[in-house]
Design an enzyme around this catalytic site. Structure first.
Site, PDB file in Angstrom:
ATOM      1  N   ASP A  27      -9.548   0.300  -8.152  1.00  0.00           N
ATOM      2  CA  ASP A  27      -8.963  -0.931  -7.625  1.00  0.00           C
ATOM      3  C   ASP A  27      -8.455  -1.718  -8.825  1.00  0.00           C
ATOM      4  O   ASP A  27      -9.255  -2.312  -9.553  1.00  0.00           O
ATOM      5  CB  ASP A  27     -10.008  -1.727  -6.851  1.00  0.00           C
ATOM      6  CG  ASP A  27      -9.443  -3.019  -6.269  1.00  0.00           C
ATOM      7  OD1 ASP A  27      -8.204  -3.198  -6.290  1.00  0.00           O
ATOM      8  OD2 ASP A  27     -10.234  -3.857  -5.793  1.00  0.00           O
ATOM      9  N   THR A  60      -6.042   1.673  -5.161  1.00  0.00           N
ATOM     10  CA  THR A  60      -6.039   0.702  -4.058  1.00  0.00           C
ATOM     11  C   THR A  60      -5.511  -0.665  -4.499  1.00  0.00           C
ATOM     12  O   THR A  60      -6.236  -1.656  -4.465  1.00  0.00           O
ATOM     13  CB  THR A  60      -7.459   0.542  -3.482  1.00  0.00           C
ATOM     14  OG1 THR A  60      -8.335   0.022  -4.509  1.00  0.00           O
ATOM     15  CG2 THR A  60      -7.998   1.858  -2.976  1.00  0.00           C
ATOM     16  N   ASN A  62      -3.203  -4.202  -4.221  1.00  0.00           N
ATOM     17  CA  ASN A  62      -2.556  -5.027  -3.214  1.00  0.00           C
ATOM     18  C   ASN A  62      -1.069  -5.151  -3.556  1.00  0.00           C
ATOM     19  O   ASN A  62      -0.588  -4.558  -4.529  1.00  0.00           O
ATOM     20  CB  ASN A  62      -3.230  -6.401  -3.096  1.00  0.00           C
ATOM     21  CG  ASN A  62      -3.192  -7.196  -4.406  1.00  0.00           C
ATOM     22  OD1 ASN A  62      -2.231  -7.128  -5.169  1.00  0.00           O
ATOM     23  ND2 ASN A  62      -4.238  -7.970  -4.665  1.00  0.00           N
ATOM     24  N   GLN A  63      -0.346  -5.929  -2.779  1.00  0.00           N
ATOM     25  CA  GLN A  63       1.106  -6.015  -2.944  1.00  0.00           C
ATOM     26  C   GLN A  63       1.491  -6.545  -4.328  1.00  0.00           C
ATOM     27  O   GLN A  63       2.364  -5.982  -5.001  1.00  0.00           O
ATOM     28  CB  GLN A  63       1.692  -6.917  -1.862  1.00  0.00           C
ATOM     29  CG  GLN A  63       3.214  -6.981  -1.833  1.00  0.00           C
ATOM     30  CD  GLN A  63       3.710  -7.726  -0.598  1.00  0.00           C
ATOM     31  OE1 GLN A  63       2.934  -8.362   0.123  1.00  0.00           O
ATOM     32  NE2 GLN A  63       5.003  -7.648  -0.328  1.00  0.00           N
ATOM     33  N   GLU A  65      -0.281  -6.463  -7.091  1.00  0.00           N
ATOM     34  CA  GLU A  65      -0.663  -5.513  -8.136  1.00  0.00           C
ATOM     35  C   GLU A  65       0.297  -4.332  -8.194  1.00  0.00           C
ATOM     36  O   GLU A  65       0.621  -3.843  -9.288  1.00  0.00           O
ATOM     37  CB  GLU A  65      -2.106  -5.063  -7.888  1.00  0.00           C
ATOM     38  CG  GLU A  65      -3.106  -6.179  -8.154  1.00  0.00           C
ATOM     39  CD  GLU A  65      -4.448  -5.988  -7.494  1.00  0.00           C
ATOM     40  OE1 GLU A  65      -5.384  -6.736  -7.827  1.00  0.00           O
ATOM     41  OE2 GLU A  65      -4.580  -5.082  -6.624  1.00  0.00           O
ATOM     42  N   THR A  98      -3.277  -1.989  -0.041  1.00  0.00           N
ATOM     43  CA  THR A  98      -4.276  -2.492   0.896  1.00  0.00           C
ATOM     44  C   THR A  98      -3.823  -3.712   1.684  1.00  0.00           C
ATOM     45  O   THR A  98      -4.433  -4.029   2.715  1.00  0.00           O
ATOM     46  CB  THR A  98      -5.572  -2.839   0.143  1.00  0.00           C
ATOM     47  OG1 THR A  98      -5.263  -3.796  -0.899  1.00  0.00           O
ATOM     48  CG2 THR A  98      -6.173  -1.592  -0.489  1.00  0.00           C
ATOM     49  N   SER A  99      -2.809  -4.405   1.232  1.00  0.00           N
ATOM     50  CA  SER A  99      -2.314  -5.565   1.974  1.00  0.00           C
ATOM     51  C   SER A  99      -0.916  -5.896   1.487  1.00  0.00           C
ATOM     52  O   SER A  99      -0.677  -6.024   0.294  1.00  0.00           O
ATOM     53  CB  SER A  99      -3.237  -6.777   1.781  1.00  0.00           C
ATOM     54  OG  SER A  99      -3.366  -7.106   0.401  1.00  0.00           O
ATOM     55  N   GLY A 186     -12.013  -6.493  -1.848  1.00  0.00           N
ATOM     56  CA  GLY A 186     -11.543  -5.351  -2.630  1.00  0.00           C
ATOM     57  C   GLY A 186     -12.625  -4.308  -2.837  1.00  0.00           C
ATOM     58  O   GLY A 186     -12.375  -3.093  -2.714  1.00  0.00           O
ATOM     59  N   ASP A 187     -13.839  -4.775  -3.134  1.00  0.00           N
ATOM     60  CA  ASP A 187     -14.958  -3.849  -3.341  1.00  0.00           C
ATOM     61  C   ASP A 187     -15.280  -3.088  -2.065  1.00  0.00           C
ATOM     62  O   ASP A 187     -15.493  -1.862  -2.093  1.00  0.00           O
ATOM     63  CB  ASP A 187     -16.195  -4.620  -3.808  1.00  0.00           C
ATOM     64  CG  ASP A 187     -16.017  -5.220  -5.185  1.00  0.00           C
ATOM     65  OD1 ASP A 187     -15.193  -4.701  -5.951  1.00  0.00           O
ATOM     66  OD2 ASP A 187     -16.700  -6.215  -5.497  1.00  0.00           O
TER      67      ASP A 187
END
Length: 278
Positions: A27, A60, A62-63, A65, A98-99, A186-187
């Site tokens: 992550d 994993t 997010n948008q 990142e 993830t989002s 996230g975890d």
């Protein structure tokens, strides 16, 4: 920090040397909502790209990142797929954004037009791209092999050629956007992806349904718990307060209610459809 990321990379190298079958979920914690979590976090981008992500089996981001790691502004599904391809080239076989808040493409590709449904507005979109390596064996018989009286060769020479190809499966899920900011999402997401993809190694669609149905219900449980707590103590809205983000009480209240969600995590009902793009 940069030193912690480098240390994680060293540890993973050591683990891979001990057991090549160990799976690593990364992550890439950099930021969210258009900004980095800490000052000077941009220096972590190169550490992730050059040292950490090449060791990962599952990534994993997010948008925000994804955009930092690829330089692509992710606004449409086409953008997301292009970004996933770039991240696959760094090493991970499974990339899960993830989002993301996406807009419909101005000119839909053939893949998107053939998808099960169009993107719904004002929804959270999760995109998963899995790249698999396939080996195909081609057998040829060479009947023209010349024999000598003392030759030990078989008159039919069997030649096997191994052709390696890569296939990519892309899926997406859309969920309603839940209000608030929470600690531990996230975890939990990374842990669930590791567990469900190990349990369903040949069924990414089902694994995604389990993971993100769980995430949605755990957050719902957390919101309900926070609202009940606020009502009992006549407190201000902890879901949306941005003042004193390091206040221990606020941070504690925003922690996901993992224990209270035990039954959901163990046996999550399916809430959302999965759509395959390729």
């Amino acid at each position: 920090s940069k030193s912690e990321s480098e240390s994680a990379s060293d540890n993973q190298n050591m683990n891979k040397n001990i057991n090549r079958n160990v799976r690593y979920v990364c992550d890439p914690v950099l930021g969210d909502g258009g900004k980095f979590y800490v000052p000077n976090a941009s220096e972590l981008v190169s550490v992730y790209k050059n040292e950490v992500i090449p060791l990962a089996d599952v990534l994993t981001p997010n948008q925000f990142e994804v955009e930092q790691l690829t330089g692509i502004q992710v606004q449409t599904m086409n953008d997301a797929r292009t970004a996933c391809d770039m991240l696959h080239h760094l090493g991970p076989s499974l990339v899960v954004i993830t989002s993301a808040i996406l807009q419909p493409s101005s000119s839909s590709s053939e893949h998107e037009s053939n998808s099960h449904s169009e993107l719904k507005p004002n929804q959270m979109t999760i995109i998963a791209s899995q790249r698999r390596r396939q080996t195909k064996q081609n057998h040829t018989n060479d009947n023209n092999t010349q024999q000598t009286p003392h030759s030990n060769s078989s008159p039919n020479h069997d030649t096997t050629n191994h052709n390696h190809t890569q296939t990519t499966e892309v899926y997406y899920i859309q969920t309603p956007i839940l209000p608030g900011n929470f600690t531990g999402t996230g975890d939990l997401c990374a842990a669930l992806l590791l567990a469900w993809t190990a349990r369903e190694p040949n069924n990414l669609s089902l694994a995604l349904q389990r993971v993100f149905s769980t995430m949605f219900q755990v957050i719902q449980t957390t919101i309900q718990n926070i609202n009940n707590h606020q009502h009992q103590h006549q407190q201000h809205d902890l879901l949306f307060t941005n003042n004193n983000p390091n206040d221990d009480h606020i941070v504690a209240q925003r922690e996901l209610r993992i224990v209270q969600s035990k039954n959901i995590i163990e046996d999550p009902p399916i809430l959302f459809d999965v759509h395959r793009l390729s």
